[in-house]
Scaffold this motif. Sequence first.
Motif, PDB file in Angstrom:
ATOM      1  N   ASP A   1       0.848  -1.190   0.000  1.00 33.41           N
ATOM      2  CA  ASP A   1       0.000   0.000   0.000  1.00 33.41           C
ATOM      3  C   ASP A   1       0.891   1.250   0.000  1.00 33.41           C
ATOM      4  O   ASP A   1       2.114   1.164   0.037  1.00 33.41           O
ATOM      5  CB  ASP A   1      -1.000  -0.021   1.168  1.00 33.41           C
ATOM      6  CG  ASP A   1      -0.317   0.072   2.522  1.00 33.41           C
ATOM      7  OD1 ASP A   1       0.884   0.435   2.588  1.00 33.41           O
ATOM      8  OD2 ASP A   1      -0.981  -0.216   3.533  1.00 33.41           O
ATOM      9  N   GLU A   2       0.253   2.406  -0.046  1.00 32.55           N
ATOM     10  CA  GLU A   2       0.988   3.675  -0.149  1.00 32.55           C
ATOM     11  C   GLU A   2       1.972   3.867   0.996  1.00 32.55           C
ATOM     12  O   GLU A   2       3.090   4.321   0.805  1.00 32.55           O
ATOM     13  CB  GLU A   2      -0.012   4.836  -0.124  1.00 32.55           C
ATOM     14  CG  GLU A   2      -0.930   4.867  -1.308  1.00 32.55           C
ATOM     15  CD  GLU A   2      -0.562   5.987  -2.258  1.00 32.55           C
ATOM     16  OE1 GLU A   2      -0.108   7.031  -1.790  1.00 32.55           O
ATOM     17  OE2 GLU A   2      -0.721   5.777  -3.471  1.00 32.55           O
TER      18      GLU A   2
ATOM     19  N   GLN B   1       4.500  -6.173   6.837  1.00 38.25           N
ATOM     20  CA  GLN B   1       3.263  -5.977   6.077  1.00 38.25           C
ATOM     21  C   GLN B   1       2.858  -7.223   5.297  1.00 38.25           C
ATOM     22  O   GLN B   1       1.829  -7.238   4.630  1.00 38.25           O
ATOM     23  CB  GLN B   1       3.428  -4.790   5.123  1.00 38.25           C
ATOM     24  CG  GLN B   1       3.734  -3.489   5.836  1.00 38.25           C
ATOM     25  CD  GLN B   1       2.684  -3.148   6.882  1.00 38.25           C
ATOM     26  OE1 GLN B   1       1.507  -2.979   6.567  1.00 38.25           O
ATOM     27  NE2 GLN B   1       3.089  -3.079   8.144  1.00 38.25           N
TER      28      GLN B   1
END
Length: 107
Positions: A65-66, A88
């Motif tokens: 993700d960002e 993550q």
Amino acid sequence: MPIVTYILRDGERREIGVPAGTSVMEAAIRNNVRGIDAECGGCLSCATCHVYVDASSTAELPSPDESELELLEGVAAERRPESRLSCQLVMTPAMSGLVVQIVQKQG
Ligand code: FES
């Protein structure tokens, strides 16, 4: 149980069963896999859990993700297209077969 193979800095390979819902970082710490520092404990603020997803990996991984992409800009070792933050990468059955290389330095 999903399997993750860790390739250590010296080339040693460690294959570890990682329960679904556990991150690749957490499993490394619990199993004394050397080279993942994880200074922030997985709250996405340190980037010292950097790994390279090995080309031999057969796992289906979610895209970063960002926030992960942003933090990857500050890693200590060379950033590569296959760079991920292991905190993550939370294991699912589809991620079994994941092979990660521990980077040469974390901080
Ligand atoms: S453990 Fe700190 S960003 Fe992954």
